[in-house]
Scaffold this motif. Structure first.
Motif, PDB file in Angstrom:
ATOM      1  N   GLY A  75     -11.339  21.812 -41.837  1.00  0.00           N
ATOM      2  CA  GLY A  75     -12.210  22.067 -40.797  1.00  0.00           C
ATOM      3  C   GLY A  75     -12.631  20.676 -39.999  1.00  0.00           C
ATOM      4  O   GLY A  75     -12.565  20.469 -38.858  1.00  0.00           O
ATOM      5  N   ILE A  76     -12.566  19.561 -40.752  1.00  0.00           N
ATOM      6  CA  ILE A  76     -13.047  18.149 -40.278  1.00  0.00           C
ATOM      7  C   ILE A  76     -11.766  17.594 -39.622  1.00  0.00           C
ATOM      8  O   ILE A  76     -11.962  17.292 -38.476  1.00  0.00           O
ATOM      9  N   PHE A  77     -10.682  18.026 -39.853  1.00  0.00           N
ATOM     10  CA  PHE A  77      -9.457  17.351 -39.193  1.00  0.00           C
ATOM     11  C   PHE A  77      -9.384  18.313 -37.935  1.00  0.00           C
ATOM     12  O   PHE A  77      -8.884  17.722 -36.771  1.00  0.00           O
ATOM     13  N   SER A  78      -9.459  19.497 -38.151  1.00  0.00           N
ATOM     14  CA  SER A  78      -9.492  20.352 -37.064  1.00  0.00           C
ATOM     15  C   SER A  78     -10.475  19.844 -35.834  1.00  0.00           C
ATOM     16  O   SER A  78     -10.460  19.588 -34.716  1.00  0.00           O
ATOM     17  N   SER A  79     -11.715  19.351 -36.357  1.00  0.00           N
ATOM     18  CA  SER A  79     -12.756  18.994 -35.355  1.00  0.00           C
ATOM     19  C   SER A  79     -12.274  17.574 -34.657  1.00  0.00           C
ATOM     20  O   SER A  79     -12.497  17.483 -33.451  1.00  0.00           O
ATOM     21  N   GLU A  83     -11.830  17.034 -30.675  1.00  0.00           N
ATOM     22  CA  GLU A  83     -12.443  15.720 -30.051  1.00  0.00           C
ATOM     23  C   GLU A  83     -11.438  15.040 -29.396  1.00  0.00           C
ATOM     24  O   GLU A  83     -11.855  14.466 -28.174  1.00  0.00           O
ATOM     25  N   GLY A  84     -10.065  14.748 -29.852  1.00  0.00           N
ATOM     26  CA  GLY A  84      -9.305  14.019 -29.211  1.00  0.00           C
ATOM     27  C   GLY A  84      -8.805  14.513 -28.058  1.00  0.00           C
ATOM     28  O   GLY A  84      -8.504  14.081 -27.062  1.00  0.00           O
ATOM     29  N   LYS A  98      -4.926   5.907 -20.586  1.00  0.00           N
ATOM     30  CA  LYS A  98      -5.942   5.978 -21.213  1.00  0.00           C
ATOM     31  C   LYS A  98      -6.348   7.313 -22.010  1.00  0.00           C
ATOM     32  O   LYS A  98      -6.898   7.411 -22.980  1.00  0.00           O
ATOM     33  N   ALA A  99      -5.757   8.444 -21.543  1.00  0.00           N
ATOM     34  CA  ALA A  99      -5.844   9.893 -22.011  1.00  0.00           C
ATOM     35  C   ALA A  99      -5.127   9.655 -23.388  1.00  0.00           C
ATOM     36  O   ALA A  99      -5.507  10.264 -24.248  1.00  0.00           O
ATOM     37  N   PHE A 100      -3.571   9.335 -23.255  1.00  0.00           N
ATOM     38  CA  PHE A 100      -2.971   9.188 -24.399  1.00  0.00           C
ATOM     39  C   PHE A 100      -3.449   8.280 -25.578  1.00  0.00           C
ATOM     40  O   PHE A 100      -3.446   8.709 -26.652  1.00  0.00           O
ATOM     41  N   TRP A 101      -4.021   7.186 -25.249  1.00  0.00           N
ATOM     42  CA  TRP A 101      -4.681   6.286 -26.029  1.00  0.00           C
ATOM     43  C   TRP A 101      -5.944   7.031 -26.776  1.00  0.00           C
ATOM     44  O   TRP A 101      -6.288   6.908 -28.027  1.00  0.00           O
ATOM     45  N   ALA A 102      -6.679   7.740 -26.019  1.00  0.00           N
ATOM     46  CA  ALA A 102      -7.843   8.674 -26.542  1.00  0.00           C
ATOM     47  C   ALA A 102      -7.309   9.593 -27.614  1.00  0.00           C
ATOM     48  O   ALA A 102      -8.060   9.740 -28.638  1.00  0.00           O
TER      49      ALA A 102
END
Length: 278
Positions: A75-79, A83-84, A98-102
């Protein structure tokens, strides 16, 4: 007698207790207050705070494995991934780079922030397991690559003609010929001196064709020796130096004979099997 000893021990104990009480009163009366407070803090730290801290950490360490196993890592990795992608969709219209970097950095930042909320013991255990897993993966990858190189990387394709050097012993028996009772011209020193030298000798040819030429030219080769070998002292031929010189001379003459016959090879080795002077 025993009662007397008990009475003396009781008096000594009372005296020590009285002395310690007087010293304690003197210490409290004459020692500066700041020093007494410092000593008291050290006492509380050594005998109270530090043991209590380690006891508490030990309790956390005992319960840490169960608590770590109960964490919902999926669940943490999914969250973190959510977010990414959320940051990607928010930034992609303004700057695709910047989107790719985010997408790459936001999940990492999310996981780092989550680890800060863990107890230090939990963080230490997770960090240790993570580093150990990375190290194990690197070692396994390196070992697998080395095994692959040893098994396949160093082998030449079957269709490629690789240079092959024949060993010295290659078909040595089929390249060896010998002559027996070869007469060597001798120098007669006196009436009672040795008058003749006979040897048994073997030759190792460079190839089998040369060996066949020698086998079919035995009498011609014997005549060549008689015509070209210089006379030797029979006694000298029996010495180590004489045998070495005679062996070298025989090899030279055989190679010269092969050269005259335009043979395709030469003599590689010469061995004197037996020598007789009489």
């Amino acid at each position: 007698m025993l009662n007397l000893i008990d009475k003396i021990e009781t008096i000594v104990n009372k005296g020590l207790l009285w002395l310690m009480a007087q010293l304690s009163k003197a210490w409290k009366k004459y020692c500066p207050q700041k020093i007494q407070q410092f000593i008291q803090r050290c006492h509380d730290l050594i005998y109270g705070t530090i043991p209590a801290f380690f006891k508490k950490q030990l309790q956390h360490a005992k319960s840490a494995p169960k608590e770590i196993l109960s964490i919902d890592f999926k669940g943490i990795f999914s969250s973190a991934l959510s977010e990414g992608f959320k940051a990607f969709h928010e930034i992609r219209k303004k700057s695709p780079l910047k989107a790719f970097w985010a997408v790459l950095t936001v999940p990492v930042i999310f996981i780092v922030q989550w680890t800060k909320s863990l107890h230090p013991i939990h963080g230490f255990i997770l960090g240790s397991f993570t580093i150990g897993s990375i190290f194990s993966a690197v070692v396994i990858g390196k070992t697998s690559y080395q095994l692959f190189q040893d098994e396949f990387g160093g082998r030449e394709p079957a269709a490629v003609d690789a240079a092959y050097i024949r060993p010295d012993y290659y078909k040595k028996e089929t390249r060896t010929t010998s002559l027996s009772s070869v007469k060597i011209p001798a120098i007669i020193e006196g009436i009672n001196g040795l008058r003749s030298v006979q040897i048994d000798v073997s030759f190792l040819a460079s190839n089998r064709e040369t060996k066949k030429i020698l086998d079919t030219s035995e009498f011609q080769l014997r005549d060549h020796f008689i015509e070209n070998l210089e006379p030797v002292l029979p006694a000298f031929a029996l010495t180590d130096e004489g045998r070495a010189m005679l062996k070298e001379k025989l090899e030279i003459e055989v190679n010269q004979y092969l050269k005259d016959q335009e043979a395709p090879g030469f003599i590689e080795e010469t061995h004197i099997i037996h020598i007789l002077a009489h």
